[in-house]
Design an enzyme around this catalytic site. Structure first.
Site, short mmCIF file in Angstrom:
data_model
loop_
_atom_site.label_atom_id
_atom_site.label_comp_id
_atom_site.label_asym_id
_atom_site.label_seq_id
_atom_site.Cartn_x
_atom_site.Cartn_y
_atom_site.Cartn_z
CG ASP A 182 35.27 -3.17 -21.62
OD1 ASP A 182 35.53 -2.16 -22.31
OD2 ASP A 182 35.51 -4.62 -21.94
CG HIS A 183 37.18 2.71 -20.65
ND1 HIS A 183 38.18 1.72 -20.22
CD2 HIS A 183 37.65 3.63 -20.98
CE1 HIS A 183 39.02 1.34 -20.66
NE2 HIS A 183 39.36 2.93 -20.81
CG HIS A 190 39.25 -2.70 -22.93
ND1 HIS A 190 38.07 -1.93 -22.39
CD2 HIS A 190 40.39 -1.80 -22.47
CE1 HIS A 190 38.59 -2.29 -21.15
NE2 HIS A 190 39.76 -1.77 -21.59
C1 BG6 Z 1 42.03 0.29 -18.89
C2 BG6 Z 1 43.69 -0.32 -19.14
O1 BG6 Z 1 41.70 -1.15 -19.06
O2 BG6 Z 1 42.73 0.62 -20.72
C3 BG6 Z 1 45.33 0.61 -19.22
O3 BG6 Z 1 43.87 -1.16 -18.57
C4 BG6 Z 1 44.93 0.70 -21.15
O4 BG6 Z 1 46.48 -0.11 -19.14
C5 BG6 Z 1 43.64 1.87 -20.88
O5 BG6 Z 1 46.10 1.86 -20.60
C6 BG6 Z 1 43.05 2.37 -21.93
O6 BG6 Z 1 42.66 2.86 -22.13
P1 BG6 Z 1 41.95 3.95 -23.60
O7 BG6 Z 1 40.63 4.33 -23.00
O8 BG6 Z 1 42.96 5.27 -23.02
O9 BG6 Z 1 41.97 3.45 -24.66
#
Ligand code: BG6
Length: 530
Positions: A215-216, A278
């Protein structure tokens, strides 16, 4: 606790004692399935290049891209060079460094459900390991469409490419056997049933300790700083509970639309795309009890308790606590943008939500009675992710007698952009009367540390190579968050089937539908303008 023994390449530097721990993993090979795709080009390879540039990868390290398309090693390297030149944090590329990095990148064509492709991969991998003197440590990165996750893991199992580690209680051989770890991208399932089935399939081949579900958001510096902020400072933890906190707002706003991902987003919607993973991960780190140690299981045990304590939203309160909406045409930063239903690969009568607002309770002693308001949406006025903690008002008001209310103290934790933390409080306005004005104490990453935070993927790839699963989601966490989210989906599906339920719309470039404001107004509150 790290799996797989102590790193061998770390050279002790007495000047760094007491400073940040420098961690360099053991020599290894990383196989990326789905190597010709967007994720590999935009995130994974640029992250590996930046790690190399920061000297955080071992000197002996190989990358093997695996995908369906026929391609030579050279063509693959050329593609990656262009991708890294555009996306790596450490730019412009250093030519000498690139040449050394690219020399250890290889490409292997194959199919995800063909045992012969995995046998060929094994032969190739063993050859590369022999040539480069690698000890057989392997990380397999599944950057494929989710429909191929189970097949790839079966393929790894049949080819005996990822044998499980000895159980923790077994006598550990010295030196430890090479490790084999598997990183799995999101989405991990689409509901509780599919997530459970995927966990079952994976566990038929792999031990949970080999699995790193990405989960980045957990790789973002500011998300990790939540733990440091809470547990390395004595003054915040005593007020981190329902005695002092009135409510919490968590916003995950994006100004982009669905871009070229309409096909995927139609099946996902904001609840699956942003909230299940997230936002609930952020909630669990924010709300968890102090872990007994900073180790993967201790931290994840506490996060799991939060996810299990999420109160299921009762039928009777559903419409008051849940808002879903879709963006209509509008304008962002002076530019007209189309509505969701006009996006490529989106059905003209789609009911997929691009915005969701929720009022959530955590049934625990610490958080009893404290509402958590979550919202996430696309095509909002700007990109901002933040947590705002609203503290209760002073119990007895000595000031503000003339009818003006005193603003509550708000602690805002900015996850992105302009990463930082601010505390708002009331201060006396200079002058003869007792007038109060809101002021703020601020910490900004950029100005305090003078560096740009590393990309989330850099941290996560490094942690996996080091065998540290703290920032990855465990099987039971994923299932607990799906268990909660799947009930919301079920209710939406029932509403749609019964011709009930409302999908609100909002003009692109606004902060969501009026219903989201009403959700707050009903409690006498308002969304914070981030
Ligand atoms: C991803 C989603 O996991 O996270 C995207 O699939 C979203 O739709 C993105 O735009 C948001 O990531 P960050 O790091 O730009 O907040």
């Amino acid at each position: 606790m790290l799996e797989g023994g102590a790193p061998t390449d770390v050279v002790a530097n007495p000047l760094r004692q007491g400073l940040a721990e420098e961690r360099v993993p053991e020599p290894a090979a990383m196989v990326i399935f789905g190597a010709s795709g967007d994720l590999a080009h935009r995130k994974l390879l640029p992250a590996l290049y930046s790690l190399t540039r920061d000297r955080l990868l071992p000197a002996r390290f190989a990358i093997i891209g695996f995908a369906r398309r026929a391609m030579t090693d050279e063509a693959f390297r050329d593609e990656l060079r262009a991708a890294c030149a555009e996306h790596a944090r450490r730019r412009p590329l250093d030519n000498d460094l690139w040449a050394a990095f690219a020399a250890n990148i290889f490409y292997q064509q194959g199919s995800y459900d063909d045992p012969a492709s995995f046998a060929a991969l094994k032969t190739r991998l063993e050859g590369i390991e022999r040539t480069l003197g690698l000890p057989g440590n392997r990380v397999f990165y599944l950057a494929t469409p989710p429909s191929s996750f189970a097949a790839v893991i079966r393929g790894l199992g049949h080819a005996n490419l990822a044998p499980p580690p000895p159980p923790p209680e077994a006598a550990r051989p010295v030196p430890p056997p090479p490790f084999a770890r598997v990183i799995i991208e999101k989405p991990f399932g689409t509901d509780l049933t599919t997530a459970r089935a995927l966990n079952r399939d994976i566990h038929a081949t792999l031990n949970e300790r080999q699995i790193y579900r990405i989960d980045h958001y957990l790789g973002k510096e500011t998300v990790q700083n939540l733990l440091v902020f809470r547990f390395a400072n004595g003054i915040f933890e005593p007020v981190w509970n329902n005695h002092f906190v009135d409510h919490v707002q968590i916003t995950g706003a994006e100004s982009i639309g669905v871009e070229a991902r309409g096909g995927y987003f139609e099946q996902a919607g904001s609840l699956r795309d942003m909230v299940q993973n997230h936002l609930l991960q952020v909630v669990s780190l924010f709300a968890m009890e102090p872990p007994i140690a900073f180790d993967p299981d201790a931290v994840r045990d506490e996060k799991l308790k939060v996810l299990k304590a999420l109160r299921h939203i009762p039928e009777s309160d559903f419409d008051r606590q849940v808002v879903r909406a879709q963006y209509a045409p509008g304008s962002i930063a002076g530019r007209m943008v189309r509505g969701y239903r006009d996006e490529p690969n989106v059905s003209p009568d789609s009911t997929t939500e691009t915005f969701v607002a929720l009022k959530v309770f955590i049934d625990s002693w610490r958080w009893a009675g404290v509402p958590f308001y979550l919202r996430s949406g696309k095509r909002l006025p700007k990109r901002v992710t933040e947590i705002a903690v609203y503290f209760k008002e002073a119990p007895h008001l000595l000031f503000g007698r003339r009818g003006e209310s005193i603003r509550p103290n708000v602690l805002s934790i900015r996850i992105q952009p302009d990463e930082g933390i601010a505390l708002n409080f009331g201060s006396k306005l200079p002058g003869p009367s007792m007038e109060i004005a809101p002021v703020s104490m601020e910490f900004r990453y950029g100005s305090s540390f003078g560096v740009e935070p590393p990309e989330a993927y850099e941290r996560l790839l490094l942690d996996c190579l080091l065998g540290d699963g703290t920032l990855f989601t465990r099987a039971d966490e994923v299932e607990a968050s799906w268990a909660w989210v799947s009930r919301l989906h079920q209710r939406w599906a029932d509403d749609t089937a019964a011709g009930r339920g409302s999908l609100a719309t909002y003009a692109a470039g606004t902060w969501g539908p009026a219903a989201a404001d009403r959700l707050m107004a009903a409690d006498g509150r308002a969304w914070r303008m981030p």
